[in-house]
Scaffold this active site. Structure first.
Site, PDB file in Angstrom:
ATOM      1  N   ARG A 163     -44.686  -6.603  39.286  1.00  8.21           N
ATOM      2  CA  ARG A 163     -43.270  -6.857  39.027  1.00  8.21           C
ATOM      3  C   ARG A 163     -42.944  -8.237  39.593  1.00  8.21           C
ATOM      4  O   ARG A 163     -43.603  -8.705  40.528  1.00  8.21           O
ATOM      5  CB  ARG A 163     -42.395  -5.807  39.706  1.00  8.21           C
ATOM      6  N   LYS A 178     -42.129  -0.346  44.577  1.00 10.03           N
ATOM      7  CA  LYS A 178     -40.917   0.460  44.716  1.00 10.03           C
ATOM      8  C   LYS A 178     -41.163   1.618  45.675  1.00 10.03           C
ATOM      9  O   LYS A 178     -42.248   2.204  45.720  1.00 10.03           O
ATOM     10  CB  LYS A 178     -40.500   1.013  43.346  1.00 10.03           C
ATOM     11  N   HIS A 220     -40.830  -9.620  32.948  1.00  8.46           N
ATOM     12  CA  HIS A 220     -41.268  -8.222  33.060  1.00  8.46           C
ATOM     13  C   HIS A 220     -42.110  -7.799  31.861  1.00  8.46           C
ATOM     14  O   HIS A 220     -42.941  -6.887  31.963  1.00  8.46           O
ATOM     15  CB  HIS A 220     -40.057  -7.300  33.199  1.00  8.46           C
ATOM     16  N   ARG A 251     -45.765  -7.838  32.528  1.00  7.46           N
ATOM     17  CA  ARG A 251     -46.280  -6.623  33.173  1.00  7.46           C
ATOM     18  C   ARG A 251     -46.544  -5.546  32.123  1.00  7.46           C
ATOM     19  O   ARG A 251     -47.571  -4.862  32.154  1.00  7.46           O
ATOM     20  CB  ARG A 251     -45.281  -6.137  34.222  1.00  7.46           C
ATOM     21  N   HIS A 264     -46.987   3.275  39.498  1.00 11.01           N
ATOM     22  CA  HIS A 264     -46.041   4.288  39.038  1.00 11.01           C
ATOM     23  C   HIS A 264     -46.209   5.566  39.853  1.00 11.01           C
ATOM     24  O   HIS A 264     -47.330   6.030  40.082  1.00 11.01           O
ATOM     25  CB  HIS A 264     -46.282   4.613  37.555  1.00 11.01           C
ATOM     26  N   TYR A 324     -46.757   3.845  27.526  1.00 14.48           N
ATOM     27  CA  TYR A 324     -47.577   2.797  26.929  1.00 14.48           C
ATOM     28  C   TYR A 324     -48.469   3.330  25.816  1.00 14.48           C
ATOM     29  O   TYR A 324     -48.903   2.570  24.951  1.00 14.48           O
ATOM     30  CB  TYR A 324     -48.403   2.099  27.999  1.00 14.48           C
TER      31      TYR A 324
END
Length: 320
Positions: free
Chosen positions: A168, A193, A261, A264, A287, A296
């Site tokens: 990110r 995150k 982004h 990514r 994730h 994806y």
């Protein structure tokens, strides 16, 4: 009767007065934008017109206190039948709840019924990656002749990290002088995150881009300070990366969806197309849930079908 008059007859005077107070509160105290206020009032009036039709007359404040969850579900169902999408329905319900909570804070009603109704699930929009060729062109464009050479090298290094490691933008800009990927670096520890850390492989081309930036940078990043610096030596503002990407996007004729982004997204999509498995890609992206990564597969399938449709001799013959 004007459109404004038709809106006002959807509620009794006490309710119309309360709506005015609510809008004043949103505008003056919460400082919501005028367009947001207009949308909130429009959504609320649509709900009140629905109640007017089903009650046989315009509602007042007391009527709102008697509402049941079924009343809200019925409103959402009627709007759905009119072709309104999930996102608009969710926004409308949020506006209605805001008004009912406002009345509840004033001690005029109990707003519990509205909170028991879930907003419609919104379909997750597919990521919009750029092609491998365009991703490479963007990272090369970062070394273009415009501007100071060290800033061009910096932009190229940041964008190469996004595409080469799937970072990110915030993760790339959080790298410090100590953990900069230098020549010989094989892996990089990234904090993403939720404070989750992960290890990502580092391609030689990423190290080369960072080395080129550090060689030209007029400042020396502190070991515990940011790796990527702005023109005055402070931390690099992410908006400057986004602005540089917009310039490259325009020069290369790429769509507006080609953002930092998107690089990514491209990292993940191209790995999947090359045979990467979802669990590995999940770990590389950081994730928390595999379901987030599974989106994806939809991108890859959509591209596969599009390519098939364009390339197959019968692809454009849908009548056969």
């Amino acid at each position: 009767m004007t459109q404004g008059d038709s809106l006002l007859v959807s509620a009794k005077p006490d309710l119309n007065a309360a709506i005015g107070d609510w809008l004043d509160h949103l505008g003056s105290e919460r400082r919501l934008a005028d367009k947001t206020l207009v949308a909130y009032e429009r959504d609320l009036r649509q709900f009140l017109r629905f109640l007017t039709m089903h009650q046989g007359g315009p509602p007042g404040i007391a009527d709102l206190g008697d509402l049941k969850p079924a009343d809200f579900r019925g409103f959402l169902a009627s709007r759905r039948q009119q072709g309104v999408g999930s996102r608009s329905l969710g926004r409308g319900l949020a506006g209605i709840r805001s008004f009912l909570r406002f009345l509840e804070r004033r001690g005029e009603i109990n707003a519990a019924a509205s909170t028991s109704v879930r907003p419609p699930r919104q379909g997750r929009s597919l990521p919009k990656p750029v092609s491998a060729g365009d991703a490479l062109a963007v990272t090369d464009a970062g070394n273009g002749p415009d501007g100071e050479p060290w800033i061009a090298a910096r932009n190229a290094a940041v964008l190469t990290l996004l595409y080469g490691c799937g970072l990110r933008l915030s993760e790339a800009l959080a790298l410090t002088g100590r953990n900069a990927p230098r020549a010989g670096t094989k892996t990089l520890r990234v904090t993403g995150k939720g404070g989750r850390t992960r290890i990502v492989p580092v391609l030689p081309v990423v190290c080369e881009a960072v080395e080129a930036y550090l060689k030209l940078c007029p400042y020396v990043p502190e070991p515990e300070g940011p790796l990527f610096l702005g023109a005055r030596g402070g931390p690099l503002n992410p908006r400057l990366v986004q602005k540089a990407m917009a310039t490259f996007r325009s020069a290369l004729g790429l769509p507006d969806s080609a953002t930092p982004h998107a690089l990514r997204h491209s990292f993940a999509t191209h790995l999947l197309a090359g045979g990467g498995d979802l669990r590995t890609i999940q770990e590389l992206l950081g994730h928390a849930s595999l379901s987030t990564t599974q989106v994806y597969t939809q991108v890859d399938a959509a591209r596969l079908l599009d390519t098939f449709d364009r390339a197959h001799p019968r692809g454009r013959d849908h009548g056969g």
